[in-house]
Write an enzyme that holds these catalytic residues in place. Structure first.
Site, PDB file in Angstrom:
ATOM      1  N   GLU A 328       0.843  -1.199   0.000  1.00 39.98           N
ATOM      2  CA  GLU A 328       0.000   0.000   0.000  1.00 39.98           C
ATOM      3  C   GLU A 328       0.878   1.249   0.000  1.00 39.98           C
ATOM      4  O   GLU A 328       1.781   1.377   0.850  1.00 39.98           O
ATOM      5  CB  GLU A 328      -0.894   0.047   1.239  1.00 39.98           C
ATOM      6  CG  GLU A 328      -2.027  -0.945   1.245  1.00 39.98           C
ATOM      7  CD  GLU A 328      -3.010  -0.667   2.379  1.00 39.98           C
ATOM      8  OE1 GLU A 328      -4.182  -1.034   2.229  1.00 39.98           O
ATOM      9  OE2 GLU A 328      -2.614  -0.086   3.413  1.00 39.98           O
ATOM     10  N   CYS A 329       0.633   2.157  -0.899  1.00 39.63           N
ATOM     11  CA  CYS A 329       1.298   3.459  -0.945  1.00 39.63           C
ATOM     12  C   CYS A 329       2.826   3.292  -0.899  1.00 39.63           C
ATOM     13  O   CYS A 329       3.437   2.900  -1.890  1.00 39.63           O
ATOM     14  CB  CYS A 329       0.775   4.369   0.150  1.00 39.63           C
ATOM     15  SG  CYS A 329       1.086   6.129  -0.176  1.00 39.63           S
ATOM     16  N   GLY A 330       3.469   3.553   0.231  1.00 42.26           N
ATOM     17  CA  GLY A 330       4.908   3.371   0.315  1.00 42.26           C
ATOM     18  C   GLY A 330       5.325   1.946  -0.021  1.00 42.26           C
ATOM     19  O   GLY A 330       6.346   1.715  -0.683  1.00 42.26           O
TER      20      GLY A 330
END
Length: 438
Positions: A328-330
């Site tokens: 997720e994201c990072g």
């Protein structure tokens, strides 16, 4: 017996809500009260401070992302295991998105739904009696949202305090706190909000300073008297995100910290075991786990160290040969081929997906998201709708050639197109999943 609860609200971010919330939480905990912090909306940093201040896990209560039954279940669970709940508003008290009444994501939805009184924190720097007009506007804006008291923040002098207090109390609103201006109490921030709780060198001393400030500046007994019982209707966890596996290898260090407490707690309650490992310490996921989860965080601040973590890389590549991996994201950025840091240096990442992301040219992406899964993955089976949130400055500068993971829309249903990528059992997306859609 259910806990009593109060909301800490304000006109905007930066008014001092978080400092007041952390100070109240810690001060009450020091009195031996079982107090729990909660956060309206999709914030994954403040709950870490809430937990550090109280010793009890924080919880997000999000009226947009969570179906009413899940919202009730989480609120009821929090109330059963505490004597007092301090619910911190995200942004301004009434800030949400247009749409279904009561499901805007604003803290005011929770105030109205559960009858929780609001303690209004007002930054009075640069004004005096005008603060009464602001307070009156808040008190009148929604009849179903009760402003129970006011805390005056960033006062410049005793005369300033007297002018503001008299103006607000003339409206019939009690002023239960007056905080003098003190730049040493400012909480450090970076591009996604506050610096994370775990990054403070002496976190408890920092939190105790907030509690000392609250003890000096607020009437804590009066604050507690303003609260009301939190008595949600019956709920269930049908729309909670189910655990993606029985044993979940969870990346967890200063580069990977953004996982919502309610998600991790539900996975544990559902019987899953979370097995942490640190990519920054060059650790690989435990091969006995059957799924790996890379949450969001700040990999752009540690890109060089992640690129040099050879054992982490080998372990992730081996793990992904036969078992699901989700980022997720990072975490999504690290799954890609490369990451460009703020200085323009390109660092090799895992290459389990083919995209490249960049932090060199920032562009803010912010808002609620609803995603329909285009194939089976760690978030659920094909066709599942997942509600979540996106908040990042990085951009994709090379798309690669992997399959899209989701068909994405914003919080009001406007289509945003394909988002995220999937290659075999590896998947990733910039948005943070909060709950399944109702």
């Amino acid at each position: 017996m259910s806990a009593r609860a109060i909301i800490i609200g304000a006109p905007r971010s930066g008014s001092g809500k978080t400092s007041v919330t952390i100070g109240i939480l810690r001060a009450l905990a020091r009195r031996g009260i079982r107090v729990r912090g909660a956060k309206s909306g999709p914030d994954y940093i403040d709950p870490g401070f809430h937990e550090a201040a109280t010793g009890l896990s924080g919880v997000n209560l999000d009226s947009w992302a969570m179906a009413p039954a899940l919202l009730n279940a989480l609120a009821g669970e929090a109330a059963e295991n505490a004597d007092f709940i301090v619910l911190e508003s995200a942004m301004g008290l009434f800030d949400g998105i247009p749409g279904t009444p009561g499901r805007s994501g604003a803290a005011s939805d929770l105030a109205a739904l559960y009858g929780i009184p609001t303690l209004l924190v007002l930054d009075v720097s640069g004004q005096s009696t005008t603060v009464a007009a602001v307070a009156k506007g808040f008190a009148a804006y929604r009849p179903d949202v009760r402003i129970a008291g006011v805390v005056l923040n960033r006062l410049g002098s005793e005369r300033h305090r007297k002018l503001c207090t008299e103006a607000v109390e003339a409206l019939g609103l009690p002023v239960v706190g007056a905080i003098m201006r003190d730049p040493t109490l400012t909480m450090p921030e970076r591009h996604l909000g506050l610096v994370q709780a775990g990054e403070h060198d002496d976190l408890i001393a920092f939190i105790d300073r907030m509690a000392d400030m609250v003890e000096r500046s607020l009437d804590l007994d009066a604050v507690m008297q303003l609260a009301a019982p939190l008595l949600p209707s019956a709920g269930d966890f049908t729309c909670a995100l189910p655990p993606p596996g029985q044993r979940i290898a969870l990346a967890q260090d200063n580069a990977f910290t953004f996982i919502y407490p309610h998600v991790a707690n539900h996975w544990r309650k559902a019987g899953a075991e979370l097995v942490p490992f640190s990519p920054l310490a060059d650790e690989a996921p435990d091969p006995s786990c059957n799924v790996c989860w890379l949450p969001g965080g700040y990999p752009e601040l540690h890109a060089g160290k992640l690129a040099a973590a050879a054992n982490f890389r080998r372990g992730m590549v081996e793990f992904a040969r036969a078992k699901p991996v989700h980022g997720e994201c990072g975490g999504f950025m690290v799954l890609g081929k490369a990451l460009q840091d703020a200085g323009g240096t390109i660092h090799r990442m895992l290459g389990l997906l083919g995209h490249t992301t960049s932090f060199a040219k920032r562009k803010m992406h912010l808002g609620y998201r609803q995603a329909r899964l285009l194939s089976d993955c760690s978030l659920g089976p094909q066709g599942t709708v997942v509600r979540g949130h996106e908040f990042h400055y990085a951009q994709t500068i090379n798309e690669g050639n992997d399959q899209p993971l989701t068909d994405l829309a914003d919080g009001q249903g406007a289509p945003l197109g394909p988002s995220g990528y999937r290659r075999g059992s590896v998947s990733g997306t910039f948005f943070h999943a909060i709950a399944r859609g109702d």
